[in-house]
Design a protein around this motif. Structure first.
Motif, PDB file in Angstrom:
ATOM      1  N   SER A   1      -7.625  11.199   2.296  1.00  0.00           N
ATOM      2  CA  SER A   1      -7.440   9.750   2.355  1.00  0.00           C
ATOM      3  C   SER A   1      -6.027   9.427   2.812  1.00  0.00           C
ATOM      4  CB  SER A   1      -7.696   9.109   0.983  1.00  0.00           C
ATOM      5  OG  SER A   1      -6.721   9.546   0.047  1.00  0.00           O
TER       6      SER A   1
ATOM      7  N   ALA B   1      -7.405   5.042   0.851  1.00  0.00           N
ATOM      8  CA  ALA B   1      -7.387   5.219  -0.594  1.00  0.00           C
ATOM      9  C   ALA B   1      -7.452   3.851  -1.269  1.00  0.00           C
ATOM     10  CB  ALA B   1      -6.111   5.950  -0.998  1.00  0.00           C
TER      11      ALA B   1
ATOM     12  N   GLY C   1      -5.256   0.952  -0.328  1.00  0.00           N
ATOM     13  CA  GLY C   1      -4.837   1.175   1.053  1.00  0.00           C
ATOM     14  C   GLY C   1      -5.176  -0.010   1.941  1.00  0.00           C
TER      15      GLY C   1
ATOM     16  N   ALA D   1       0.819  -1.218   0.000  1.00  0.00           N
ATOM     17  CA  ALA D   1       0.000   0.000   0.000  1.00  0.00           C
ATOM     18  C   ALA D   1       0.854   1.270   0.000  1.00  0.00           C
ATOM     19  CB  ALA D   1      -0.926   0.011   1.220  1.00  0.00           C
ATOM     20  N   LEU D   2       2.166   1.124   0.168  1.00  0.00           N
ATOM     21  CA  LEU D   2       3.022   2.293   0.389  1.00  0.00           C
ATOM     22  C   LEU D   2       3.998   2.523  -0.751  1.00  0.00           C
ATOM     23  CD1 LEU D   2       3.763   1.707   4.197  1.00  0.00           C
ATOM     24  CD2 LEU D   2       1.810   2.842   3.114  1.00  0.00           C
TER      25      LEU D   2
ATOM     26  N   GLU E   1      -7.805  -4.756   2.641  1.00  0.00           N
ATOM     27  CA  GLU E   1      -7.358  -3.791   1.621  1.00  0.00           C
ATOM     28  C   GLU E   1      -8.555  -3.235   0.882  1.00  0.00           C
ATOM     29  OE1 GLU E   1      -4.971  -3.877  -2.671  1.00  0.00           O
ATOM     30  OE2 GLU E   1      -4.685  -5.516  -1.247  1.00  0.00           O
TER      31      GLU E   1
ATOM     32  N   GLY F   1       3.418   4.564  -3.416  1.00  0.00           N
ATOM     33  CA  GLY F   1       3.231   5.867  -4.058  1.00  0.00           C
ATOM     34  C   GLY F   1       4.355   6.827  -3.744  1.00  0.00           C
TER      35      GLY F   1
ATOM     36  N   PRO G   1       3.314   8.320   0.451  1.00  0.00           N
ATOM     37  CA  PRO G   1       2.264   7.600   1.180  1.00  0.00           C
ATOM     38  C   PRO G   1       2.086   8.135   2.600  1.00  0.00           C
ATOM     39  CG  PRO G   1       4.250   6.283   1.077  1.00  0.00           C
ATOM     40  CD  PRO G   1       4.499   7.481   0.217  1.00  0.00           C
TER      41      PRO G   1
ATOM     42  N   ASP H   1      -3.031   5.879   3.098  1.00  0.00           N
ATOM     43  CA  ASP H   1      -2.669   4.624   2.442  1.00  0.00           C
ATOM     44  C   ASP H   1      -2.619   3.437   3.402  1.00  0.00           C
ATOM     45  OD1 ASP H   1      -1.943   5.714  -0.346  1.00  0.00           O
ATOM     46  OD2 ASP H   1      -0.855   7.017   1.035  1.00  0.00           O
TER      47      ASP H   1
END
Length: 323
Positions: free
Chosen positions: A101, A240, A243, A25-26, A315, A28, A31, A103
């Motif tokens: 939002s 998100a 996430g 999830a991290l 998730e 980006g 995040p 993550d």
């Protein structure tokens, strides 16, 4: 929540698994993760070290936790925002930070090692201490106030619901009787009253008979389940796409509530018998763990307080505006 890194050498509970579950999830560019029960900051420190672009928001009701983690996370001060409040204010904390939002959200429930090990906090029946049990030392409600002012019915209810104490009426009745002689102000006296209330045959098995009563009082004083009932749905709403939420719980009540919330969010609610699922009824989340995961034998041997840990994760796979 049980960990003693920096105060005795143990690492946070199931740390490697938490990092593994959060990692997808991290990915980006910047995040954001919320640690909703910051404690001593062990999980947060590891997340910040592992993900150089991560911004972390840490929430805790215990002023000591905020103070300790501020020092511990000093090297990441430009990427960490610590907030002294309760987890059920998660939505407000994000709004105040200007975030629509996030993550990832981590819940590491329960009591931290300093809270258990500092006798004056009154959490443990193994020390003689004032009946306190407040995680937030600024709040008014204490275990002493609960024990000495709640009615027999109120005491029976919290002992039964939060402590799963099958002798709740007997314990409550003896508390009422004994406080009529003198107010009950110490952990030692309360533990002895509970011991007397529990039948001798039952006392011989299952560990200290005061354990369930002390758990019930702690949950009542700190409104722990009430906070989780509000915080976990808010965390899911804030995630998100892609996430993840990870929850570490330490007793059956926390784990049961976590399971109920996650299962409800991962279920298709389309009416039965339709040829195709309705998009509006498709689940927004999927379970990432199969049931509740447990710590390994090696971790339990290294940190006995981790033995009761149960981990669940989910998730976000859809967002509402897709419908």
């Amino acid at each position: 929540m049980y960990e003693t890194t920096g105060t005795g050498g143990h690492v946070p509970v199931m740390l490697d698994r938490v990092l593994e579950l959060m990692a997808p999830a991290l990915t980006g560019s910047r995040p954001v993760v919320v640690d909703a029960n910051l404690g001593l900051g062990g999980h947060s420190e590891a997340l910040l070290a592992r993900h150089p672009s991560l911004h972390l928001i840490g929430i805790d009701r215990d002023p000591f936790a905020i103070e300790f983690s501020t020092r511990r996370l000093a090297a990441y001060a430009d990427r960490a925002t610590l907030v002294h409040t309760t987890s059920d204010r998660l939505a407000e904390v994000l709004a105040e930070a200007g975030l629509e939002s996030v993550d990832g959200v981590l819940f590491d429930l329960g009591v931290s090692s300093p809270q258990l090990d500092e006798a004056e906090r009154g959490f443990a029946y193994s020390y003689d201490a004032p009946l306190d049990m407040r995680m937030d030392t600024d709040q008014e409600l204490t275990a002493e106030k609960v024990v000495n002012t709640y009615s027999a019915g109120q005491l029976t209810r919290i002992l039964r619901e939060y402590g799963e104490e099958r002798f709740a009426p007997r314990v409550a009745s003896l508390i009422i009787k004994e406080r009529g002689k003198d107010p009950i102000t110490s952990t030692k006296r309360l533990a002895e009253i509970v011991r007397q209330a529990i039948p001798a045959a039952t006392r011989r098995t299952g560990g200290n008979p005061a354990k369930r009563t002390f758990q019930a009082l702690r949950i009542e004083v700190n409104a722990e389940l009430v906070a989780l009932e509000a915080a976990l749905p808010a965390a899911l709403d804030a995630l998100a796409l892609g996430g993840r939420v990870v929850v570490l719980s330490y007793h059956s009540l926390e784990d049961r509530l976590t399971k109920q919330v996650l299962v409800a969010r991962t279920r298709d609610t389309s009416p039965p018998g339709l040829p195709v699922p309705l998009p509006a009824h498709q689940p927004r989340f999927r379970l990432v763990t199969r049931g509740a995961e447990l710590p390994g034998e090696e971790e339990e041997a290294r940190n006995p307080r981790a033995a009761s840990a149960r981990l669940r994760a989910a998730e976000r796979i859809r967002v509402d505006h897709e419908d």
